[in-house]
Design a protein around this motif. Sequence first.
Motif, PDB file in Angstrom:
ATOM      1  N   ASP A 283      26.891  21.157  35.280  1.00  0.00           N
ATOM      2  CA  ASP A 283      28.059  21.254  36.084  1.00  0.00           C
ATOM      3  C   ASP A 283      28.110  20.060  36.900  1.00  0.00           C
ATOM      4  O   ASP A 283      28.359  19.958  37.994  1.00  0.00           O
ATOM      5  CB  ASP A 283      27.887  22.450  36.947  1.00  0.00           C
ATOM      6  N   VAL A 284      28.535  18.961  36.276  1.00  0.00           N
ATOM      7  CA  VAL A 284      28.823  17.875  36.857  1.00  0.00           C
ATOM      8  C   VAL A 284      30.357  17.228  36.380  1.00  0.00           C
ATOM      9  O   VAL A 284      30.799  17.260  35.428  1.00  0.00           O
ATOM     10  CB  VAL A 284      27.946  16.538  36.580  1.00  0.00           C
ATOM     11  N   GLN A 285      31.095  17.136  37.607  1.00  0.00           N
ATOM     12  CA  GLN A 285      32.463  16.716  37.308  1.00  0.00           C
ATOM     13  C   GLN A 285      32.892  15.627  36.579  1.00  0.00           C
ATOM     14  O   GLN A 285      33.734  15.551  36.076  1.00  0.00           O
ATOM     15  CB  GLN A 285      33.248  16.933  38.473  1.00  0.00           C
ATOM     16  N   GLY A 286      31.868  14.627  36.475  1.00  0.00           N
ATOM     17  CA  GLY A 286      32.021  13.691  35.634  1.00  0.00           C
ATOM     18  C   GLY A 286      31.853  13.751  34.318  1.00  0.00           C
ATOM     19  O   GLY A 286      32.335  12.636  33.477  1.00  0.00           O
ATOM     20  N   GLY A 287      31.567  14.921  33.787  1.00  0.00           N
ATOM     21  CA  GLY A 287      31.558  15.362  32.288  1.00  0.00           C
ATOM     22  C   GLY A 287      30.106  14.417  31.497  1.00  0.00           C
ATOM     23  O   GLY A 287      29.060  14.098  32.328  1.00  0.00           O
ATOM     24  N   LEU A 288      30.455  14.545  30.450  1.00  0.00           N
ATOM     25  CA  LEU A 288      29.251  14.132  29.627  1.00  0.00           C
ATOM     26  C   LEU A 288      28.934  12.585  29.993  1.00  0.00           C
ATOM     27  O   LEU A 288      27.493  12.206  29.690  1.00  0.00           O
ATOM     28  CB  LEU A 288      29.552  14.063  28.163  1.00  0.00           C
ATOM     29  N   GLY A 289      29.756  11.797  30.193  1.00  0.00           N
ATOM     30  CA  GLY A 289      29.349  10.386  30.639  1.00  0.00           C
ATOM     31  C   GLY A 289      28.404  10.412  31.728  1.00  0.00           C
ATOM     32  O   GLY A 289      27.925   9.245  31.944  1.00  0.00           O
ATOM     33  N   ARG A 290      28.104  11.436  32.612  1.00  0.00           N
ATOM     34  CA  ARG A 290      27.163  11.369  33.747  1.00  0.00           C
ATOM     35  C   ARG A 290      25.962  11.883  33.387  1.00  0.00           C
ATOM     36  O   ARG A 290      25.040  12.371  34.064  1.00  0.00           O
ATOM     37  CB  ARG A 290      27.810  12.067  34.883  1.00  0.00           C
ATOM     38  N   LEU A 291      25.660  12.366  32.052  1.00  0.00           N
ATOM     39  CA  LEU A 291      24.560  13.014  31.440  1.00  0.00           C
ATOM     40  C   LEU A 291      23.648  12.225  30.639  1.00  0.00           C
ATOM     41  O   LEU A 291      24.252  11.431  29.769  1.00  0.00           O
ATOM     42  CB  LEU A 291      24.908  14.381  30.973  1.00  0.00           C
ATOM     43  N   ARG A 292      22.050  12.201  30.921  1.00  0.00           N
ATOM     44  CA  ARG A 292      21.539  11.674  29.871  1.00  0.00           C
ATOM     45  C   ARG A 292      21.159  12.441  28.470  1.00  0.00           C
ATOM     46  O   ARG A 292      21.854  13.595  28.508  1.00  0.00           O
ATOM     47  CB  ARG A 292      20.043  11.335  30.774  1.00  0.00           C
ATOM     48  N   ALA A 293      20.391  11.894  27.597  1.00  0.00           N
ATOM     49  CA  ALA A 293      20.425  12.643  26.495  1.00  0.00           C
ATOM     50  C   ALA A 293      19.494  13.902  26.744  1.00  0.00           C
ATOM     51  O   ALA A 293      19.726  14.969  26.024  1.00  0.00           O
ATOM     52  CB  ALA A 293      19.633  11.655  25.580  1.00  0.00           C
ATOM     53  N   GLY A 671      41.157  11.070  32.114  1.00  0.00           N
ATOM     54  CA  GLY A 671      40.993  10.118  30.953  1.00  0.00           C
ATOM     55  C   GLY A 671      41.097   8.584  31.192  1.00  0.00           C
ATOM     56  O   GLY A 671      41.056   8.321  31.947  1.00  0.00           O
ATOM     57  N   PRO A 672      41.115   8.167  29.992  1.00  0.00           N
ATOM     58  CA  PRO A 672      40.978   6.665  29.977  1.00  0.00           C
ATOM     59  C   PRO A 672      42.181   6.069  30.583  1.00  0.00           C
ATOM     60  O   PRO A 672      43.147   6.361  30.629  1.00  0.00           O
ATOM     61  CB  PRO A 672      40.894   6.298  28.621  1.00  0.00           C
ATOM     62  N   VAL A 673      41.945   4.793  31.260  1.00  0.00           N
ATOM     63  CA  VAL A 673      43.006   4.000  31.929  1.00  0.00           C
ATOM     64  C   VAL A 673      42.773   2.752  31.465  1.00  0.00           C
ATOM     65  O   VAL A 673      41.806   2.158  31.434  1.00  0.00           O
ATOM     66  CB  VAL A 673      43.097   3.997  33.578  1.00  0.00           C
ATOM     67  N   ASP A 674      43.800   2.288  30.642  1.00  0.00           N
ATOM     68  CA  ASP A 674      44.074   0.845  30.089  1.00  0.00           C
ATOM     69  C   ASP A 674      42.709   0.691  29.089  1.00  0.00           C
ATOM     70  O   ASP A 674      41.924  -0.375  29.321  1.00  0.00           O
ATOM     71  CB  ASP A 674      44.070  -0.301  31.149  1.00  0.00           C
ATOM     72  N   GLY A 675      42.162   1.546  28.300  1.00  0.00           N
ATOM     73  CA  GLY A 675      41.048   1.549  27.387  1.00  0.00           C
ATOM     74  C   GLY A 675      39.636   1.775  28.196  1.00  0.00           C
ATOM     75  O   GLY A 675      38.767   1.797  27.572  1.00  0.00           O
ATOM     76  N   LYS A 676      39.591   1.881  29.575  1.00  0.00           N
ATOM     77  CA  LYS A 676      38.359   2.067  30.153  1.00  0.00           C
ATOM     78  C   LYS A 676      38.243   3.659  30.593  1.00  0.00           C
ATOM     79  O   LYS A 676      39.420   4.097  31.236  1.00  0.00           O
ATOM     80  CB  LYS A 676      38.311   1.351  31.315  1.00  0.00           C
ATOM     81  N   THR A 677      37.343   4.313  30.602  1.00  0.00           N
ATOM     82  CA  THR A 677      36.929   5.580  30.897  1.00  0.00           C
ATOM     83  C   THR A 677      36.059   5.608  32.358  1.00  0.00           C
ATOM     84  O   THR A 677      35.100   4.911  32.455  1.00  0.00           O
ATOM     85  CB  THR A 677      36.204   6.511  29.821  1.00  0.00           C
ATOM     86  N   TYR A 678      36.677   6.430  33.236  1.00  0.00           N
ATOM     87  CA  TYR A 678      36.147   6.400  34.622  1.00  0.00           C
ATOM     88  C   TYR A 678      35.199   7.792  34.798  1.00  0.00           C
ATOM     89  O   TYR A 678      35.414   8.807  34.129  1.00  0.00           O
ATOM     90  CB  TYR A 678      36.892   5.997  35.713  1.00  0.00           C
ATOM     91  N   PRO A 679      34.237   7.610  35.625  1.00  0.00           N
ATOM     92  CA  PRO A 679      33.282   8.819  35.686  1.00  0.00           C
ATOM     93  C   PRO A 679      34.097  10.088  36.412  1.00  0.00           C
ATOM     94  O   PRO A 679      33.323  11.109  36.473  1.00  0.00           O
ATOM     95  CB  PRO A 679      32.039   8.537  36.390  1.00  0.00           C
ATOM     96  N   ASP A 680      35.120   9.802  36.925  1.00  0.00           N
ATOM     97  CA  ASP A 680      35.693  10.939  38.024  1.00  0.00           C
ATOM     98  C   ASP A 680      37.141  10.840  37.581  1.00  0.00           C
ATOM     99  O   ASP A 680      37.793   9.843  37.016  1.00  0.00           O
ATOM    100  CB  ASP A 680      35.240  10.767  39.477  1.00  0.00           C
ATOM    101  N   MET A 681      38.060  12.199  37.890  1.00  0.00           N
ATOM    102  CA  MET A 681      39.179  12.135  37.894  1.00  0.00           C
ATOM    103  C   MET A 681      40.011  12.048  39.209  1.00  0.00           C
ATOM    104  O   MET A 681      39.341  12.004  40.218  1.00  0.00           O
ATOM    105  CB  MET A 681      39.800  13.468  37.243  1.00  0.00           C
TER     106      MET A 681
END
Length: 740
Positions: A283-293, A671-681
Amino acid sequence: MNRNKLWISVIVGLSLLTYTCKISRNAIKRDAEGKIVVNTAPSPAYLSPKESLESIHLPKGYHLELVAAEPMIHEPVAMVWDGNGRLYVAEMNTYMQDADGTGEMKPVCSVKRLEDTNGDGKMDKSVVFISNMVLPRMILSLDDRLLVNETNSNHIYSYRDTNGDGVADEKKMVFKNDAINTSNLEHQKSGLIWNIDNKLYVTVEDKRYYYEDGMIKSEKLYDGPGGQWGLTNDNYGRLFFSQAGGEVPAVTFQQNPMYGRFDFKDQFNEDFQAVWPIISTPDVQGGLGRLRADSTLNHFTASCGQSVFRGNSLPADAIGDLFICEPVGRLIRRAKVTNTEGKITLKNAYEKEEFIASTDMNFRPINTATGPDGCLYILDMYRGIIQEGEWTKKGSFLRKKIEEKKLDKNIGRGRIYRVVYDGMKPDKTIPRTLEMSSQQLVSHLSHANGWWRDNAQKLIVIRGDKTVVPELKALALNTGTPQLGRIHALWTLNGLKALDNETILKVLNDKDPEIRKTTIWAAEEKVVKGDDQLITALGQMTGDPSADVRFQLALTLRFSSSEKAQDIIKGLLVKNPDNEVLATSQKRYQGSLDARALSKKNAELLSEADKKLVYEGSLIFKQLCATCHGADGKGVAIGGKDMVAPALAKSANVTGDPEKLIKILLHGLWGPVDGKTYPDMMPSLGANDDNYIASVISYIRNDLGNKAPVVKPADVKKVRQENSKRNKPWTKKELEAAKK
């Protein structure tokens, strides 16, 4: 209802004794290489206090004891003790009672008063001290009065129980500000701590407060300090803020925000940003990008509730350490604080481990504090959802996880623990400082526990009792007494407006650098007002062997209009070309002065109406948007390479089509902004009125190195009406397609 019936009959003696267990015996599971084995399939089910205690892991020698739990408390968010050791707990009883946050603003929240009547460390009496509140968020005990601020309000009230039944029956407004706070409740101020300098500090806004003649008054800071939920100070008055929105665990601790704000990119590194849960973190709002394997949280995302330990019932090596809550990761970080020639850096006390970590999915530590018994206290909101409704909307990553795990079902509980060390007994003394004379309080200024020192100083200053001035001067000048006692004596004299030049000039030559530094700071009001005798004396300290003293010297002289004072600062810079803190602070301050002058010049080209719009937007930006985008609009990049949100300074996205900006502020962006994905909305700000939205956009289009036409409230109204059925954030791709 009869007030006597408000007393909650919670006889918890035997049950709390059962729950009090030394969980350090419960070792973390490790593999053959010694790495922690993560619980990748944790149950979201409610655990009793005893069961939850057994899920929490600490280093060898430490254990937790349960102090209070439901039904004694519910949804606790903040705690303070009064001078007699009674614990006040603010409860946000309406916080996220479902995934949509239904009914959050109903006035049904409370402040409880808990008591430990026999000194065993367990609360055995509880009463609803204040009821019918809207999400109380800041509490501070004065004497027998409690200061409280509620969500959406800028007023501060004092509450008092005048008839001894434990329920507040006196309510007085001690600070009045009729402006309604319309920011999301996660973005409103917190704190209200009485620092050693007798100023009351909060997060977010560019103000600090002070007590005078029964009222709270405010004064403007040069910069807003940033921060969100949580604020703490160390033994010498250094403040530490946390900025969850920017995913930065600690900010604004290099200097007091009164002098302006700056942070070093390397005040901690990427290793410090990494967190080490022992449980899967879905339950992390940053999604999968904020999780390890291994499915664990890989980075601070909800840092909050920090405190510097200042007690005397844990090992001495814990004193001065910074403890930071991370409720999404179900953990608490212990940071070692290092001072190198005035520059403060932080480092995890453990190698790829945390001080506290739990496998209970509902363990949500959100506040910590040093108690009267010298132990570290932990406030656990104990619940399923820990993010506000703006981030849990239908279709979001979080909403799916909440529904999968049924996290919305775990509500209405809460626990308070204290950290205890094997072989060290907590102080069982029940404070009775409210009944003590001022002379008795002076003796507590040298107490080994910071809680007692702070409380004694605060009570003497509130009383305004100048009969103890001779004792305070003697204490400040006595080199044979503990350093911290002398420092508190100096600040108590300051609070009584009794710190005279004779005393100041004597202690400026003290052998202890912390005493010299404190004296310069405490004499600041006299210096800024132009006391030539003191300025001359300070001018003789430019060669002080302590970098901290030299830095404070420059800060104290910063706002003096005296030509002599400004020459001293110039001399300090020349003599200390390699002092990074001194040089960076002054450069940041001068750059800020230049930027403000340019903004003022540009504003003169606008109409009065547009000028007002831009000004209002600047206030909102500095208190809210700067958390993620940076005060200068260049983004936040502390302790790592990645920024949490796009830069806005000199940006074509800002100066381009204003309709896109209106849509983003009304509904949010993911979602991405100018090709870069940020960890939060980017959260929606659409709950605010059209003028609010227009002012923010107008500011960022006319400052931060940008220049473009302002946006009018009518423009916002039009876009709002055209997209009235929209109930989810935009993506950059959608915004681009909409204009083709």
